[in-house]
Design an enzyme around this catalytic site. Structure first.
Site, mmCIF file in Angstrom:
data_model
loop_
_atom_site.group_PDB
_atom_site.id
_atom_site.type_symbol
_atom_site.label_atom_id
_atom_site.label_comp_id
_atom_site.label_asym_id
_atom_site.label_seq_id
_atom_site.Cartn_x
_atom_site.Cartn_y
_atom_site.Cartn_z
ATOM 1 N N SER A 1 0.826 -1.210 0.000
ATOM 2 C CA SER A 1 0.000 0.000 0.000
ATOM 3 C C SER A 1 0.851 1.247 0.000
ATOM 4 C CB SER A 1 -0.834 0.057 1.283
ATOM 5 O OG SER A 1 -1.642 -1.055 1.399
ATOM 6 N N ASN B 1 -3.072 5.992 -1.320
ATOM 7 C CA ASN B 1 -2.992 6.113 0.140
ATOM 8 C C ASN B 1 -2.424 7.440 0.622
ATOM 9 O OD1 ASN B 1 -4.270 3.832 1.273
ATOM 10 N ND2 ASN B 1 -2.710 2.607 0.227
ATOM 11 N N HIS C 1 -1.095 -2.685 -7.146
ATOM 12 C CA HIS C 1 -1.832 -2.361 -5.919
ATOM 13 C C HIS C 1 -3.328 -2.510 -6.153
ATOM 14 C CE1 HIS C 1 -2.847 0.902 -2.713
ATOM 15 N NE2 HIS C 1 -2.965 -0.323 -2.223
ATOM 16 N N GLU D 1 -3.764 0.132 -9.039
ATOM 17 C CA GLU D 1 -2.750 1.195 -9.158
ATOM 18 C C GLU D 1 -1.428 0.508 -9.491
ATOM 19 O OE1 GLU D 1 -1.927 3.221 -5.392
ATOM 20 O OE2 GLU D 1 -1.882 5.146 -6.413
HETATM 21 P P1 NAD Z 1 -3.300 -9.416 6.290
HETATM 22 O O1 NAD Z 1 -2.715 -9.121 7.622
HETATM 23 O O2 NAD Z 1 -4.766 -9.646 6.174
HETATM 24 O O3 NAD Z 1 -2.564 -10.691 5.629
HETATM 25 C C1 NAD Z 1 -1.183 -10.819 5.553
HETATM 26 C C2 NAD Z 1 -0.858 -12.288 5.381
HETATM 27 O O4 NAD Z 1 0.561 -12.416 5.143
HETATM 28 C C3 NAD Z 1 -1.172 -13.143 6.615
HETATM 29 O O5 NAD Z 1 -2.017 -14.221 6.252
HETATM 30 C C4 NAD Z 1 0.207 -13.651 7.068
HETATM 31 O O6 NAD Z 1 0.160 -14.979 7.599
HETATM 32 C C5 NAD Z 1 0.976 -13.624 5.754
HETATM 33 N N1 NAD Z 1 2.428 -13.602 5.916
HETATM 34 C C6 NAD Z 1 3.174 -12.893 6.812
HETATM 35 N N2 NAD Z 1 4.495 -13.162 6.617
HETATM 36 C C7 NAD Z 1 4.563 -14.038 5.575
HETATM 37 C C8 NAD Z 1 5.638 -14.678 4.905
HETATM 38 N N3 NAD Z 1 6.903 -14.461 5.270
HETATM 39 N N4 NAD Z 1 5.348 -15.529 3.890
HETATM 40 C C9 NAD Z 1 4.057 -15.753 3.507
HETATM 41 N N5 NAD Z 1 3.001 -15.178 4.117
HETATM 42 C C10 NAD Z 1 3.247 -14.324 5.135
HETATM 43 O O7 NAD Z 1 -2.836 -8.207 5.337
HETATM 44 P P2 NAD Z 1 -3.585 -7.592 4.056
HETATM 45 O O8 NAD Z 1 -4.549 -6.582 4.516
HETATM 46 O O9 NAD Z 1 -4.026 -8.702 3.163
HETATM 47 O O10 NAD Z 1 -2.370 -6.790 3.391
HETATM 48 C C11 NAD Z 1 -1.425 -7.457 2.578
HETATM 49 C C12 NAD Z 1 -0.717 -6.414 1.729
HETATM 50 O O11 NAD Z 1 -1.678 -5.751 0.890
HETATM 51 C C13 NAD Z 1 -0.028 -5.321 2.544
HETATM 52 O O12 NAD Z 1 1.151 -4.937 1.885
HETATM 53 C C14 NAD Z 1 -1.062 -4.209 2.526
HETATM 54 O O13 NAD Z 1 -0.482 -2.937 2.699
HETATM 55 C C15 NAD Z 1 -1.626 -4.349 1.126
HETATM 56 N N6 NAD Z 1 -2.964 -3.809 0.898
HETATM 57 C C16 NAD Z 1 -3.937 -3.928 1.851
HETATM 58 C C17 NAD Z 1 -5.205 -3.427 1.608
HETATM 59 C C18 NAD Z 1 -6.314 -3.585 2.605
HETATM 60 O O14 NAD Z 1 -7.367 -2.959 2.439
HETATM 61 N N7 NAD Z 1 -6.150 -4.401 3.643
HETATM 62 C C19 NAD Z 1 -5.499 -2.801 0.387
HETATM 63 C C20 NAD Z 1 -4.493 -2.714 -0.587
HETATM 64 C C21 NAD Z 1 -3.230 -3.221 -0.313
#
Ligand code: NAD
Length: 282
Positions: free
Chosen positions: A117, A188, A138, A150
């Site tokens: 993000s 963001n 993104h 994005e």
């Molecule tokens: P989340 O916390 O829901 O999920 C993250 C996952 O990563 C977890 O299941 C965890 O077990 C896994 N993980 C951690 N370390 C790991 C590793 N070494 N190998 C494999 N898996 C691993 O997070 P999210 O909300 O899905 O966010 C994920 C990414 O997407 C982040 O970079 C976030 O900034 C981005 N993002 C999030 C959103 C949102 O609305 N939540 C929107 C756009 C982008």
């Protein structure tokens, strides 16, 4: 058949896997946590069912989508992928390690994309020996419903990689918008300060969460109020993004609201933990 590896099976990873599989890609979905993988497959099945009820796709095509997704706890499963989309927690150290490893595992021609993000794509790319093949892809939350991707061009991302990522995004029936690498990109950098300001309003007793959300929904025509949106995104993700804006742009202007820090420290992360500004029962 094209193969994609999606690394991270949380809020975003399950949606990204779903959309690729829906468009005929073979997907390996990787997470270190078996529990996260099990939950992701369950969520995808539920979301397919909801879409079928809305008339989007048939039950048979939905079963095909699900069958194309292979969960794995090993990053090795990314071998042979044409593109890898990393969607692990918003933590630079975790992402840097994964890209270093992916560089060893993935075919030399593969695109290595991050769904980060806010973290610098240029810095992520530096962890590999193919920085020109690293890009930001993104997706927006919830991935199956949101049209935007994005596309973030790092300082040395190749034109051919940008063009290919744009093409793949269109094939997923999403709209790509290409931007340059900067803290928080466009989405963001604009969205998160608004959410943070909404949290300051609650923290300073200006209004309740319900009132803040109503003002923005009814007054500004936002489909979701900023605090309900923060719960959907995950408050830990919001805090991580504010810290990237703070470190990369201006320490005072982008300082996270103390209430946001407090809620994350208390494990109130929004929908994924069952409690944030609102309470969630499912
Ligand atoms: P989340 O916390 O829901 O999920 C993250 C996952 O990563 C977890 O299941 C965890 O077990 C896994 N993980 C951690 N370390 C790991 C590793 N070494 N190998 C494999 N898996 C691993 O997070 P999210 O909300 O899905 O966010 C994920 C990414 O997407 C982040 O970079 C976030 O900034 C981005 N993002 C999030 C959103 C949102 O609305 N939540 C929107 C756009 C982008």
């Amino acid at each position: 058949m094209s193969k994609v590896a999606v690394v991270g099976a949380g809020t975003m990873g399950n949606g990204i896997a779903h959309v690729f599989a829906q468009h005929g890609w073979d997907v390996v979905l990787v997470d270190t946590s078996q529990e996260a993988l099990d939950r992701a497959i369950k969520t995808i099945a539920t979301n397919i069912e909801k879409l079928v009820k809305k008339g989007v796709g048939s039950r048979e095509s939905g079963a095909g989508t699900l069958a194309r997704i292979k969960p794995s706890t090993l990053l090795d499963a990314a071998k042979g992928a044409e593109i890898v989309v990393e969607a692990v927690s918003e933590n630079p150290d975790i992402k840097f390690d994964i890209f270093e490893e992916l560089d060893r595992l993935a075919p030399t021609g593969a695109i290595l994309a991050s769904n980060t993000s806010s973290i610098s794509i240029t810095e992520i790319a530096k962890q590999t020996r193919r920085p020109e093949r690293v890009i930001g892809m993104h997706f927006m939350n919830p991935v199956p419903l949101m049209p935007l991707v994005e596309i973030v061009r790092g300082r040395v991302t190749g034109d051919e990689v940008v063009a290919k990522t744009v093409e793949i995004t269109k094939q997923l029936e999403k709209t790509p918008v290409v931007v340059n690498d900067a803290p928080g990109f466009v989405s963001n950098r604009v969205l998160m300060p608004m959410i943070n300001e909404a949290i300051f309003c609650v923290d300073e007793g200006v209004a309740t969460p319900e009132a803040v959300d109503q003002v923005m929904q009814l007054g500004m025509n936002h489909p979701l109020g900023p605090l309900a949106l923060a719960d959907l995104i995950g408050l830990d993700v919001c805090l991580a993004i504010m810290k990237v804006l703070q470190d990369g742009l201006d320490a005072h202007k982008y300082r996270p609201a103390p209430l946001l820090e407090k809620m994350v420290a208390n494990g109130q992360l929004g929908r994924k933990s069952g409690r944030g500004f609102y309470v969630y029962r499912d």
